[in-house]
Design a protein around this motif. Structure first.
Motif, PDB file in Angstrom:
ATOM      1  N   ILE A 116     -15.166  22.614 -58.642  1.00 34.99           N
ATOM      2  CA  ILE A 116     -14.902  21.328 -57.682  1.00 34.99           C
ATOM      3  C   ILE A 116     -14.933  19.923 -58.421  1.00 34.99           C
ATOM      4  O   ILE A 116     -15.900  19.790 -59.426  1.00 34.99           O
ATOM      5  N   ASP A 117     -14.230  19.064 -57.995  1.00 30.11           N
ATOM      6  CA  ASP A 117     -14.138  17.706 -58.408  1.00 30.11           C
ATOM      7  C   ASP A 117     -13.822  16.945 -57.256  1.00 30.11           C
ATOM      8  O   ASP A 117     -13.171  17.515 -56.319  1.00 30.11           O
ATOM      9  N   CYS A 118     -14.266  15.686 -57.422  1.00 23.80           N
ATOM     10  CA  CYS A 118     -13.781  14.699 -56.291  1.00 23.80           C
ATOM     11  C   CYS A 118     -13.543  13.412 -56.985  1.00 23.80           C
ATOM     12  O   CYS A 118     -14.136  12.872 -58.012  1.00 23.80           O
ATOM     13  N   THR A 119     -12.827  12.638 -56.283  1.00 24.09           N
ATOM     14  CA  THR A 119     -12.534  11.089 -56.685  1.00 24.09           C
ATOM     15  C   THR A 119     -12.261  10.248 -55.482  1.00 24.09           C
ATOM     16  O   THR A 119     -12.050  10.921 -54.416  1.00 24.09           O
ATOM     17  N   LYS A 120     -12.684   9.034 -55.400  1.00 26.77           N
ATOM     18  CA  LYS A 120     -12.912   8.323 -54.478  1.00 26.77           C
ATOM     19  C   LYS A 120     -11.906   7.040 -54.675  1.00 26.77           C
ATOM     20  O   LYS A 120     -11.778   6.631 -55.668  1.00 26.77           O
ATOM     21  N   TRP A 121     -11.168   6.596 -53.511  1.00 21.80           N
ATOM     22  CA  TRP A 121     -10.157   5.666 -53.550  1.00 21.80           C
ATOM     23  C   TRP A 121     -10.853   4.529 -52.579  1.00 21.80           C
ATOM     24  O   TRP A 121     -11.036   4.953 -51.486  1.00 21.80           O
ATOM     25  N   ILE A 122     -10.802   3.418 -53.178  1.00 20.87           N
ATOM     26  CA  ILE A 122     -11.165   2.104 -52.372  1.00 20.87           C
ATOM     27  C   ILE A 122      -9.970   1.897 -51.273  1.00 20.87           C
ATOM     28  O   ILE A 122      -8.779   1.804 -52.059  1.00 20.87           O
ATOM     29  N   TRP A 123     -10.196   1.910 -50.223  1.00 18.81           N
ATOM     30  CA  TRP A 123      -9.001   1.492 -49.241  1.00 18.81           C
ATOM     31  C   TRP A 123      -9.056  -0.085 -48.959  1.00 18.81           C
ATOM     32  O   TRP A 123      -9.593  -0.386 -47.920  1.00 18.81           O
ATOM     33  N   ARG A 124      -8.142  -0.732 -49.643  1.00 21.35           N
ATOM     34  CA  ARG A 124      -8.152  -1.967 -49.513  1.00 21.35           C
ATOM     35  C   ARG A 124      -7.355  -2.376 -48.312  1.00 21.35           C
ATOM     36  O   ARG A 124      -7.644  -3.512 -47.709  1.00 21.35           O
ATOM     37  N   ASN A 125      -6.560  -1.758 -47.679  1.00 23.18           N
ATOM     38  CA  ASN A 125      -5.822  -2.169 -46.416  1.00 23.18           C
ATOM     39  C   ASN A 125      -6.539  -1.224 -45.011  1.00 23.18           C
ATOM     40  O   ASN A 125      -5.426  -1.137 -44.409  1.00 23.18           O
ATOM     41  N   CYS A 126      -7.582  -0.946 -45.402  1.00 23.56           N
ATOM     42  CA  CYS A 126      -8.380  -0.061 -44.208  1.00 23.56           C
ATOM     43  C   CYS A 126      -8.237  -1.153 -42.645  1.00 23.56           C
ATOM     44  O   CYS A 126      -8.413  -2.338 -43.001  1.00 23.56           O
ATOM     45  N   PRO A 127      -7.622  -0.370 -41.738  1.00 23.17           N
ATOM     46  CA  PRO A 127      -7.733  -1.306 -40.355  1.00 23.17           C
ATOM     47  C   PRO A 127      -8.927  -1.600 -40.163  1.00 23.17           C
ATOM     48  O   PRO A 127     -10.015  -1.036 -40.393  1.00 23.17           O
ATOM     49  N   VAL A 128      -9.057  -2.846 -39.520  1.00 22.06           N
ATOM     50  CA  VAL A 128     -10.446  -3.644 -39.383  1.00 22.06           C
ATOM     51  C   VAL A 128     -11.313  -2.761 -38.317  1.00 22.06           C
ATOM     52  O   VAL A 128     -12.308  -2.545 -38.681  1.00 22.06           O
ATOM     53  N   ALA A 129     -10.801  -2.021 -37.358  1.00 25.52           N
ATOM     54  CA  ALA A 129     -11.516  -1.242 -36.523  1.00 25.52           C
ATOM     55  C   ALA A 129     -12.102  -0.054 -37.212  1.00 25.52           C
ATOM     56  O   ALA A 129     -12.723   0.636 -36.423  1.00 25.52           O
ATOM     57  N   TRP A 130     -11.719   0.537 -38.351  1.00 26.60           N
ATOM     58  CA  TRP A 130     -11.952   1.620 -39.125  1.00 26.60           C
ATOM     59  C   TRP A 130     -12.887   1.316 -39.958  1.00 26.60           C
ATOM     60  O   TRP A 130     -13.504   2.395 -40.729  1.00 26.60           O
ATOM     61  N   LYS A 131     -13.143   0.033 -40.461  1.00 29.32           N
ATOM     62  CA  LYS A 131     -14.002  -0.190 -41.550  1.00 29.32           C
ATOM     63  C   LYS A 131     -15.235   0.168 -41.357  1.00 29.32           C
ATOM     64  O   LYS A 131     -16.006   0.770 -42.550  1.00 29.32           O
ATOM     65  N   LEU A 139     -21.199   2.751 -51.310  1.00 24.93           N
ATOM     66  CA  LEU A 139     -19.969   1.925 -51.669  1.00 24.93           C
ATOM     67  C   LEU A 139     -19.746   0.817 -50.149  1.00 24.93           C
ATOM     68  O   LEU A 139     -19.966   1.364 -49.429  1.00 24.93           O
ATOM     69  N   ARG A 140     -19.652  -0.464 -50.731  1.00 23.12           N
ATOM     70  CA  ARG A 140     -19.587  -1.408 -49.686  1.00 23.12           C
ATOM     71  C   ARG A 140     -18.291  -1.613 -49.045  1.00 23.12           C
ATOM     72  O   ARG A 140     -18.067  -2.145 -48.209  1.00 23.12           O
ATOM     73  N   SER A 141     -17.253  -1.011 -49.784  1.00 22.94           N
ATOM     74  CA  SER A 141     -15.878  -1.176 -49.026  1.00 22.94           C
ATOM     75  C   SER A 141     -15.455   0.189 -48.722  1.00 22.94           C
ATOM     76  O   SER A 141     -15.916   1.285 -49.022  1.00 22.94           O
ATOM     77  N   PRO A 142     -14.570   0.110 -47.509  1.00 20.70           N
ATOM     78  CA  PRO A 142     -14.081   1.323 -47.260  1.00 20.70           C
ATOM     79  C   PRO A 142     -13.653   2.118 -48.002  1.00 20.70           C
ATOM     80  O   PRO A 142     -12.799   1.649 -48.877  1.00 20.70           O
ATOM     81  N   SER A 143     -13.533   3.598 -48.216  1.00 20.01           N
ATOM     82  CA  SER A 143     -13.032   4.179 -49.140  1.00 20.01           C
ATOM     83  C   SER A 143     -12.616   5.758 -48.358  1.00 20.01           C
ATOM     84  O   SER A 143     -13.357   5.985 -47.431  1.00 20.01           O
ATOM     85  N   LEU A 144     -11.893   6.476 -49.138  1.00 18.71           N
ATOM     86  CA  LEU A 144     -11.648   7.907 -48.861  1.00 18.71           C
ATOM     87  C   LEU A 144     -11.928   8.652 -49.962  1.00 18.71           C
ATOM     88  O   LEU A 144     -11.973   8.217 -51.220  1.00 18.71           O
ATOM     89  N   ILE A 145     -11.914   9.810 -49.785  1.00  9.90           N
ATOM     90  CA  ILE A 145     -12.425  10.839 -50.937  1.00  9.90           C
ATOM     91  C   ILE A 145     -11.206  12.043 -50.920  1.00  9.90           C
ATOM     92  O   ILE A 145     -10.954  12.431 -50.054  1.00  9.90           O
ATOM     93  N   LEU A 146     -11.142  12.602 -52.228  1.00  8.89           N
ATOM     94  CA  LEU A 146     -10.345  13.731 -52.203  1.00  8.89           C
ATOM     95  C   LEU A 146     -11.058  14.614 -53.169  1.00  8.89           C
ATOM     96  O   LEU A 146     -11.652  14.323 -54.068  1.00  8.89           O
ATOM     97  N   LYS A 147     -11.401  15.923 -52.465  1.00  4.74           N
ATOM     98  CA  LYS A 147     -12.100  16.775 -53.116  1.00  4.74           C
ATOM     99  C   LYS A 147     -11.253  18.198 -53.450  1.00  4.74           C
ATOM    100  O   LYS A 147     -10.458  18.525 -52.409  1.00  4.74           O
ATOM    101  N   VAL A 148     -11.198  18.659 -54.468  1.00  5.70           N
ATOM    102  CA  VAL A 148     -10.612  19.696 -54.957  1.00  5.70           C
ATOM    103  C   VAL A 148     -11.148  20.823 -55.712  1.00  5.70           C
ATOM    104  O   VAL A 148     -12.208  20.571 -56.546  1.00  5.70           O
ATOM    105  N   VAL A 149     -10.793  22.225 -55.194  1.00  7.30           N
ATOM    106  CA  VAL A 149     -11.557  23.366 -55.858  1.00  7.30           C
ATOM    107  C   VAL A 149     -10.357  23.819 -56.388  1.00  7.30           C
ATOM    108  O   VAL A 149      -9.323  24.382 -55.877  1.00  7.30           O
TER     109      VAL A 149
END
Length: 174
Positions: A116-131, A139-149
């Motif tokens: 298993i491995d994962c990486t996080k992306w900072i989501w710079r254009n995250c809609p304000v309502a979802w922050k 992590l202080r900024s909105p981010s998404l994660i990709l996990k793969v086996v």
């Protein structure tokens, strides 16, 4: 170019043309030729491989943002419909037993399907309502994660793409 062999790209390109009218050569009401399937497939795979925005495809390929978005949607759906039975299936009992045996031999312990491995992306254009929903404590900024086996034969056995938070390894694999 995008870590995709030429013959695989051509296989995808040809499958899209033969199955979907959208990827066949068409002319608009003025008699002007539409983008070729090669242009649409190339632009879409570039979007996915490099994570570029729709506007960059407009500059590079001279396609509109709407065409790039529609191509992205149709190619993704087309690949799933065309190749899903072969590449997007759950491992069979036989597949799992082979993976267990290989990992026990290679790593010395049983019950392992893959790494298993994962990486996080900072989501710079995250809609304000979802922050608030997309921000975790560390992590202080909105981010998404990709996990793969992935197994030793480089097949992705499990992929998760979503919001950081309660998506730890146990929850994701469940």
């Amino acid at each position: 170019m995008f870590r995709l062999r030429k013959n695989k790209f051509q296989q995808i390109d040809n499958a899209m043309e033969s199955r979907y009218e959208y990827f066949q050569l068409r002319y608009d009401a003025r008699g002007k030729r539409d983008f070729t399937r090669l242009q649409k497939c190339f632009a879409t795979i570039k979007l996915m491989a490099l994570g570029e925005s729709l506007e960059t495809i407009d500059d590079y390929m001279r396609t509109s943002e709407r065409t790039a978005r529609e191509s992205l949607y149709r190619l993704a759906r087309g690949v799933i419909e065309t190749f899903g039975d072969k590449y997007l299936h759950k491992p069979s009992l036989n597949d799992m037993q082979q993976l267990y045996a290989v990992h026990k031999e290679r790593h010395g312990f049983s019950g392992m399907l893959g790494s298993i491995d994962c990486t996080k992306w900072i989501w710079r254009n995250c809609p304000v309502a979802w922050k608030g929903q997309c921000t975790s404590g560390h992590l202080r900024s909105p981010s998404l994660i990709l996990k793969v086996v992935a197994s030793q034969d480089l097949w992705n056995r499990h992929v998760f793409f979503g919001v950081v938070g309660s998506n730890n390894d146990v929850n994701v694999l469940d």
